[in-house]
Design a protein around this motif. Structure first.
Motif, mmCIF file in Angstrom:
data_model
loop_
_atom_site.group_PDB
_atom_site.id
_atom_site.type_symbol
_atom_site.label_atom_id
_atom_site.label_comp_id
_atom_site.label_asym_id
_atom_site.label_seq_id
_atom_site.Cartn_x
_atom_site.Cartn_y
_atom_site.Cartn_z
ATOM 1 N N LEU A 182 0.831 -1.206 0.000
ATOM 2 C CA LEU A 182 0.000 0.000 0.000
ATOM 3 C C LEU A 182 0.868 1.259 0.000
ATOM 4 C CD1 LEU A 182 -2.943 1.055 0.230
ATOM 5 C CD2 LEU A 182 -2.645 0.996 2.712
ATOM 6 N N ALA A 184 -6.066 -2.208 -2.173
ATOM 7 C CA ALA A 184 -5.058 -1.152 -2.274
ATOM 8 C C ALA A 184 -5.554 -0.010 -3.152
ATOM 9 C CB ALA A 184 -3.760 -1.725 -2.838
ATOM 10 N N VAL A 191 -5.974 3.731 -1.687
ATOM 11 C CA VAL A 191 -5.206 4.842 -2.250
ATOM 12 C C VAL A 191 -6.126 5.923 -2.799
ATOM 13 C CG1 VAL A 191 -3.616 5.508 -4.099
ATOM 14 C CG2 VAL A 191 -3.161 3.457 -2.750
ATOM 15 N N SER A 239 0.996 3.953 -3.038
ATOM 16 C CA SER A 239 0.515 5.303 -2.760
ATOM 17 C C SER A 239 1.564 6.363 -3.102
ATOM 18 C CB SER A 239 0.109 5.435 -1.295
ATOM 19 O OG SER A 239 1.229 5.281 -0.445
#
Length: 201
Positions: free
Chosen positions: A53, A127, A131, A57
């Motif tokens: 993650l 994810a 995000v 990001s």
């Protein structure tokens, strides 16, 4: 501010606690190998997904969103690997002595489990949702991002750990090899079924 974090906490708990490849593998690992031997697998999930993650990001997710073929390829590779893991679960040894001496089957290591998150279709969906909803793409490491990552670390450890604990208790009920073998077949089948929502590539 806390309203935002409560939303993230709820999102992390729901996505980490609902049935999916990680939790089904935890259930199977707990019932086949026990709590202690499965802890590296649990740690790999708890660390691996938040790390994924964090990396996405920081800048990778927008690039991947612009290249849907790459995401489709990742899904296909992930599904193939899940089929292999389902086969491993279905063929897990029911004899610990044979397991140790011939190395027929063993739980995933921490590194293998963390690496698996990149091949887990559900992890990619979670994810992408995290995000796009809770993080600002392309931002460098920030206070807010650190909190989001820590929330997913805690949620992953607690939720996946609960599935591992359920598997550990099932182990006590599956002492007969026939029952354990039936459970392994069912768990492998459920793992395959967990890929059905991702078939829309």
């Amino acid at each position: 501010m806390w309203d935002t974090y409560w939303g993230i906490i709820l999102f992390a708990i729901v996505t980490s606690g609902t049935p999916g490849p990680n939790n089904l593998m935890m259930l199977s690992s707990g019932s086949n190998f026990g709590m202690r031997r499965s802890l590296p697998h649990l740690l790999g999930i708890s660390i691996g997904f938040p790390a994924m993650l964090l990396i996405l990001s920081i800048g990778s997710m927008p690039i991947l969103m612009l290249n849907p073929q790459v995401l489709s390829a990742i899904k296909i590779i992930g599904m193939c690997y899940l089929l292999y893991l389902a086969w491993r679960i279905a063929n897990s040894s029911v004899d610990d002595h044979v397991l140790e001496s011939k190395k027929i089957a063993k739980p995933l290591t921490c590194f293998q489990s963390a690496l698996f998150q990149w091949a887990n279709p559900k992890a990619w969906i979670v994810a992408a949702g995290a995000v796009s909803t809770y993080l600002i793409p392309n931002q460098m490491l920030s206070h807010h991002m650190v909190w989001v990552v820590l929330i997913f670390v805690a949620a992953g450890f607690l939720c996946c750990g609960s599935w591992l604990l359920m598997g550990r208790h099932l182990r006590l009920l599956l002492k007969r090899p026939l029952y354990l073998r039936i459970f392994n077949y069912v768990a492998a089948g459920l793992l395959v079924c967990s890929m059905i929502p991702e078939l829309n590539l």
